[in-house]
Design a protein around this motif. Structure first.
Motif, mmCIF file in Angstrom:
data_model
loop_
_atom_site.group_PDB
_atom_site.id
_atom_site.type_symbol
_atom_site.label_atom_id
_atom_site.label_comp_id
_atom_site.label_asym_id
_atom_site.label_seq_id
_atom_site.Cartn_x
_atom_site.Cartn_y
_atom_site.Cartn_z
ATOM 1 N N ARG A 1 39.199 30.454 36.250
ATOM 2 C CA ARG A 1 39.014 31.389 37.126
ATOM 3 C C ARG A 1 39.023 33.301 37.148
ATOM 4 O O ARG A 1 40.452 32.804 36.753
ATOM 5 C CB ARG A 1 38.115 31.287 38.609
ATOM 6 N N HIS A 2 38.636 34.277 36.724
ATOM 7 C CA HIS A 2 39.666 34.835 37.124
ATOM 8 C C HIS A 2 38.575 36.096 37.535
ATOM 9 O O HIS A 2 38.720 37.794 37.304
ATOM 10 C CB HIS A 2 39.305 36.029 35.568
ATOM 11 N N ALA A 3 37.942 35.524 38.330
ATOM 12 C CA ALA A 3 37.561 36.890 39.036
ATOM 13 C C ALA A 3 38.064 37.784 40.379
ATOM 14 O O ALA A 3 38.953 37.397 40.865
ATOM 15 C CB ALA A 3 36.128 35.505 40.390
ATOM 16 N N GLN A 4 37.503 38.886 40.459
ATOM 17 C CA GLN A 4 37.930 39.831 41.542
ATOM 18 C C GLN A 4 37.073 40.115 42.929
ATOM 19 O O GLN A 4 35.083 40.576 42.031
ATOM 20 C CB GLN A 4 38.894 40.865 40.980
ATOM 21 N N SER A 5 36.903 40.501 43.760
ATOM 22 C CA SER A 5 36.006 40.139 44.992
ATOM 23 C C SER A 5 36.780 41.202 45.911
ATOM 24 O O SER A 5 37.867 41.037 46.290
ATOM 25 C CB SER A 5 35.167 38.777 45.620
ATOM 26 N N ILE A 6 35.861 41.994 46.611
ATOM 27 C CA ILE A 6 36.688 43.202 47.287
ATOM 28 C C ILE A 6 35.231 42.847 48.746
ATOM 29 O O ILE A 6 34.568 42.854 48.027
ATOM 30 C CB ILE A 6 37.164 44.569 47.081
ATOM 31 N N ARG A 7 35.562 42.771 50.003
ATOM 32 C CA ARG A 7 35.064 43.755 51.293
ATOM 33 C C ARG A 7 35.465 45.223 51.352
ATOM 34 O O ARG A 7 36.253 45.168 51.995
ATOM 35 C CB ARG A 7 34.744 42.967 52.667
ATOM 36 N N ASP B 1 33.312 53.372 40.831
ATOM 37 C CA ASP B 1 34.714 53.312 40.619
ATOM 38 C C ASP B 1 35.925 53.760 40.895
ATOM 39 O O ASP B 1 36.765 52.882 40.680
ATOM 40 C CB ASP B 1 35.053 55.109 40.023
ATOM 41 N N ARG B 2 35.724 53.774 42.483
ATOM 42 C CA ARG B 2 36.973 54.060 43.075
ATOM 43 C C ARG B 2 36.962 51.580 43.596
ATOM 44 O O ARG B 2 38.265 51.600 43.230
ATOM 45 C CB ARG B 2 36.055 53.658 44.783
ATOM 46 N N ILE B 3 36.296 51.405 43.195
ATOM 47 C CA ILE B 3 36.380 49.715 43.055
ATOM 48 C C ILE B 3 37.351 49.193 42.223
ATOM 49 O O ILE B 3 37.929 48.262 42.252
ATOM 50 C CB ILE B 3 34.787 48.854 43.437
ATOM 51 N N ARG B 4 36.462 49.752 40.956
ATOM 52 C CA ARG B 4 37.489 49.292 40.225
ATOM 53 C C ARG B 4 39.281 50.136 39.866
ATOM 54 O O ARG B 4 39.625 49.079 39.914
ATOM 55 C CB ARG B 4 36.651 50.057 38.366
ATOM 56 N N GLN B 5 39.508 51.017 40.390
ATOM 57 C CA GLN B 5 40.637 51.082 40.986
ATOM 58 C C GLN B 5 41.086 50.244 41.744
ATOM 59 O O GLN B 5 42.473 50.034 41.546
ATOM 60 C CB GLN B 5 40.750 52.911 41.433
#
Length: 537
Positions: A424-430, A469-473
């Motif tokens: 698993r290489h997943a990344q998540s944000i709220r 773009d902000r999320i990628r940052q």
């Protein structure tokens, strides 16, 4: 005496000196009880919508406390969730980022600052009971090396997947339980993953009164269910420390599988299959244990100075114990909750959205609160409640909400998750109303408004390029590479090189006989000595 880094020493000294965050009313430090359930489903409590069975003592705490409706665990699986809770770090910074690293069941290091160390430095007596999972015996990550004055339970989380152990750890030393020698764990592990319609040859046996007949032990009636031992130790700890501030981290195994319980209780004659009876009874066992703690604290007249936290450690997992397709909701209990997917999926809210409530008799106003928080906020919150200065973590104290001062409450810029396992290489944000994830750094980011689209069916990434773009940052800034866990995007060659490095350094983390014990063969002591061999197959 434990050696600590100079930086860690400064934090501990700061904690001891204290700082009255909320003024004079906080001069008396409250006792703190943190109850951490294991693999609890979102609707396993009747106060959270369960209709088939009741959890009255936990309901009392939930309905008379603050229920956080947007609360998240630090991870979607056991060990990293516990590491995050103890250190206040999210998965981009936490020492523990998955159940296993490339070198095995990994551990906290001496330099990590835990909740227990912080509170101990401020005069609290600290106790851990239950499932630890973030430091094997003999490592610097063991609870007796991480700030706990008293520790009792399973240090090795794999061993906690049983309820009749050959030994438990007490303050760093194995304490044999000969009454459980020979317990047939191999059968129970087979039972664990079977569908409910294929249990006849492996099912647990209960007598006409609904009492378990644990097979393989010398005397069935004398066998020791680990959760009974934990509950008794919790009562003893509370009694011994009634006259001074204490912190008790009660990390129950319940209701983590395999399904097995000392008695079926009120569910013995229900027209359900055996596993459903056991699941309900396991929740009842936990609830009664909490009730015993509440009754004792009332008798000792310390309940009104004890703040009680209750949380789940990760998302829905019951499918794994009932032999159903992955993440499928239960047709009887309907306990999954509305979130998509479940345990092990940090890419979806179903892996990390958890029940979380806080009770403080006569001091917390009951009700729901939609403050977005994570369990890695707990360290900062407890520091505030104890009027001490915490180290810098990824958490934000929600003590203002608890103390009726919502205008003083800070909010997160975002919450962050990743999963450091092989596959698993997943990344998540709220981020505010947004839930964003990507399965791999090479994959596109998906974006959902979870205030409108709870099931995450409408991907809004294409219509929000600046936000993407902000999320990628954020994915970049929130992550610091881990030495032993898999970092998002690492190649198979890089992962293999990490493992080779661990082998060459002789730093592989050997479980304390857990895997063989779980298959029902031989359980080993922390030193590798055979405590008792199970019967031959």
């Amino acid at each position: 005496m434990k050696k600590i880094s100079s930086l860690k020493y400064l934090f501990v000294v700061a904690a001891m000196s204290g700082s009255a965050v909320f003024g004079q009313e906080q001069m008396v430090k409250p006792n703190i009880l943190f109850i951490f359930s294991d693999d609890l489903s979102y609707r396993d409590l009747s106060s959270y919508g369960q209709e088939q069975f009741r959890t009255p003592n936990l309901d009392k705490l939930a309905m008379n406390g603050i229920r956080f409706t947007q609360a998240y665990s630090g991870s979607s699986e056991c060990a990293p969730s516990r590491g995050s809770l103890m250190t206040g770090m999210h998965m981009g910074h936490c020492r523990i980022r998955a159940n296993s690293s490339v070198r095995g069941q990994d551990h906290l290091l001496n330099e990590d600052i835990t909740v227990a160390e912080l509170l101990k430095g401020a005069g609290y007596t600290t106790g851990f009971i239950g499932k630890w999972g973030i430091g094997l015996p003999g490592t610097e990550g063991a609870p007796d090396k991480q700030g706990f004055d008293f520790s009792y339970g399973y240090y090795d989380q794999a061993r906690a997947h049983g309820f009749f152990p050959h030994y438990l750890m007490r303050n760093g030393k194995p304490e044999p339980i000969p009454e459980n020698y020979g317990f047939n764990m191999k059968r129970v592990s087979t039972y664990n993953g079977r569908p409910v319609d294929r249990l006849d040859d492996v099912k647990n046996v209960y007598d006409e009164n609904g009492n378990l007949v644990p097979d393989g032990v010398p005397v069935a009636a004398a066998a020791k269910y680990s959760e009974d031992l934990f509950q008794n130790e919790a009562l003893s700890f509370i009694k011994k420390n009634r006259d001074k501030p204490f912190f008790l981290y009660y990390a129950t195994q319940l209701p983590h599988g395999p399904c097995i319980t000392p008695d079926l209780g009120a569910y013995k004659d229900k027209p359900w299959d055996l596993k459903h009876k056991e699941w309900a009874a396991m929740l009842g066992h936990l609830d009664r244990g909490v009730g015993r703690m509440l009754d004792l604290m009332e008798q000792l007249e310390i309940l009104d100075n004890t703040i009680i936290f209750f949380a789940g450690d990760n998302g829905y997992s019951q499918w794994g114990y009932f032999g159903r397709p992955r993440n499928e909701d239960d047709s009887l209990f309907k306990n999954k909750g509305p979130w998509p997917k479940g345990k092990f999926t940090s890419t979806h809210e179903g892996g990390v959205r958890v029940p979380f409530f806080v009770y403080w008799k006569d001091k917390i106003k009951a009700g729901e609160n939609d403050h977005i928080c994570a369990l890695y906020d707990v360290l900062a919150t407890l520091a505030d409640l104890a009027s001490i200065t915490p180290p810098k973590t990824d958490g934000i104290s929600f003590a203002p909400i608890l103390l009726g001062k919502p205008d003083e409450q800070e909010t997160h810029q975002y919450l962050y998750w990743e999963n450091g396992t092989m596959s698993r290489h997943a990344q998540s944000i709220r981020l505010n109303q947004w839930w964003a994830y990507r399965d791999h750094p090479s994959k596109p980011i998906k974006l959902y408004d979870v205030t409108e689209d709870l099931a995450c069916k409408n991907d809004l990434a294409k219509s929000n390029p600046e936000l993407i773009d902000r999320i990628r940052q954020i994915y970049t800034e929130a992550h610091i590479d881990s030495e032993w866990y898999v970092n998002p995007g690492e190649s198979k060659e890089q992962i293999s090189a990490k493992r080779d490095k661990a082998i060459s350094m002789k730093s592989m983390q050997r479980s304390t006989g857990a895997n063989t014990a779980y298959r029902g063969r031989t359980e080993l002591s922390p030193a590798g000595d055979v405590l008792k061999a199970a019967p031959k197959e």
